[in-house]
Design a protein around this motif. Structure first.
Motif, mmCIF file in Angstrom:
data_model
loop_
_atom_site.group_PDB
_atom_site.id
_atom_site.type_symbol
_atom_site.label_atom_id
_atom_site.label_comp_id
_atom_site.label_asym_id
_atom_site.label_seq_id
_atom_site.Cartn_x
_atom_site.Cartn_y
_atom_site.Cartn_z
ATOM 1 N N LEU A 3 0.859 -1.176 0.000
ATOM 2 C CA LEU A 3 0.000 0.000 0.000
ATOM 3 C C LEU A 3 0.901 1.232 0.000
ATOM 4 O O LEU A 3 1.774 1.376 0.854
ATOM 5 N N VAL A 4 0.719 2.115 -0.983
ATOM 6 C CA VAL A 4 1.527 3.338 -1.075
ATOM 7 C C VAL A 4 0.598 4.529 -0.885
ATOM 8 O O VAL A 4 -0.458 4.618 -1.524
ATOM 9 N N GLY A 15 -2.520 4.011 -3.313
ATOM 10 C CA GLY A 15 -2.353 3.047 -4.388
ATOM 11 C C GLY A 15 -1.954 1.689 -3.846
ATOM 12 O O GLY A 15 -1.484 1.578 -2.710
ATOM 13 N N VAL A 16 -2.150 0.660 -4.651
ATOM 14 C CA VAL A 16 -1.748 -0.696 -4.286
ATOM 15 C C VAL A 16 -0.887 -1.275 -5.399
ATOM 16 O O VAL A 16 -1.280 -1.250 -6.575
ATOM 17 N N TYR A 17 0.283 -1.764 -5.020
ATOM 18 C CA TYR A 17 1.174 -2.450 -5.952
ATOM 19 C C TYR A 17 1.137 -3.953 -5.711
ATOM 20 O O TYR A 17 1.238 -4.415 -4.569
ATOM 21 N N ASN A 19 3.523 -6.762 -6.879
ATOM 22 C CA ASN A 19 4.866 -6.784 -7.468
ATOM 23 C C ASN A 19 5.185 -5.374 -7.968
ATOM 24 O O ASN A 19 5.185 -4.435 -7.188
ATOM 25 N N ASP A 20 5.410 -5.178 -9.268
ATOM 26 C CA ASP A 20 5.733 -3.844 -9.771
ATOM 27 C C ASP A 20 4.581 -3.221 -10.554
ATOM 28 O O ASP A 20 4.771 -2.237 -11.275
ATOM 29 N N GLU A 21 3.384 -3.766 -10.393
ATOM 30 C CA GLU A 21 2.222 -3.258 -11.119
ATOM 31 C C GLU A 21 1.283 -2.525 -10.174
ATOM 32 O O GLU A 21 0.885 -3.052 -9.135
ATOM 33 N N LEU A 22 0.935 -1.291 -10.537
ATOM 34 C CA LEU A 22 -0.054 -0.529 -9.783
ATOM 35 C C LEU A 22 -1.431 -1.043 -10.187
ATOM 36 O O LEU A 22 -1.887 -0.826 -11.308
#
Length: 258
Positions: A3-4, A15-17, A19-22
């Motif tokens: 969670l960013v 936002g939620v990632y 792996n490296d995908e938003l």
């Protein structure tokens, strides 16, 4: 999943990632009087709406320029996700050297944007963030944040017009087809948008001149950045997800992933 979160003066963006995908992102109004339960339940409902399993969130990173919100928000992460969030601030690994007079004065949101722009696009560059305030940050080829400029944001300027004048209305911020305005609303829109474009072009030109480097790339982000980026060749790239990307990069650096 991570969670960013960026807590700004006007909005909190989440936002939620995976792996490296938003895989999801949302925006809410910043209010310092909200409780930890309100933050926690709100975010849980957002995740549920997008069919994202909150139990798979194993990390949280937060940047904030609103200290009054942090106690409730941190407690929300601990109570509802059982995670002590990583906070962007002094002592955190960013990969950026801050060479200003007082590094502790630099807002976390500016650091996050600089980190993303430098990691993704390389230096030297100018990072423009169209937020509550508009900031112009200069980053060297070696990843040094050296200079910063702060000006009133577009929305602040618009609000000042209708709040401080008796006969001017509140308006939508958009670029009129022509600067030759024939009514009150388009005259205000022209003054705001074309005036702001002029500010961007002059400040970018002056920064490049004083840095003696005409090749510096200009990366823009922030809510109203798209209007500006589409209106001037002074901006090379508009990246709406720059802050999310920066938060994920910083999280990975501090978790030993990069």
């Amino acid at each position: 999943m991570v969670l960013v979160v960026d807590i700004g003066n006007t909005n909190i963006v989440v936002g939620v990632y995976k792996n490296d995908e938003l895989i999801g992102n949302w925006r809410m109004v910043t209010r310092s009087e909200k409780t930890s339960d309100e933050y926690g339940i709100f975010i849980l409902n957002l995740l549920k709406y997008e069919n994202i399993d909150y139990k798979k969130i194993n990390g949280v990173i937060v940047s904030s320029v609103v200290p009054n919100v942090m106690h409730s928000f941190q407690n929300a992460m601990k109570k509802y996700f059982n995670i002590d969030p990583l906070i962007v601030g002094p002592g955190i690994k960013t990969g950026i050297t801050i060479n200003t007079d007082n590094p502790r004065e630099v807002g976390a949101d500016r650091i996050v944007g600089i980190v993303a722009a430098y990691e993704i696009y390389g230096g030297p560059l100018i990072v423009i963030d169209f937020g509550t305030a508009t900031t112009y940050d200069v980053v060297s080829e070696k990843g040094e944040f050296k200079y910063g400029i702060t000006s009133p944001g577009v929305q602040i300027s618009a609000d000042a017009l209708w709040q401080r004048t008796a006969q001017l209305p509140k308006i939508e911020i958009k670029k009129p087809d022509s600067i030759l305005a024939k009514n009150t609303i388009t005259s205000m829109q022209a003054g705001l948008v074309y005036g702001y474009i002029g500010q961007i072009e002059y400040i970018v030109k002056k920064l490049k001149e004083e840095m003696n480097n005409e090749e510096m790339r200009v990366i823009a982000t922030g809510g109203l950045g798209r209007i500006m980026a589409d209106s001037t060749s002074s901006i090379n790239v508009y990246d709406s997800d720059l802050i999310f990307k920066g938060l994920k990069i910083i999280y990975d650096k501090n978790m030993g992933k990069s």
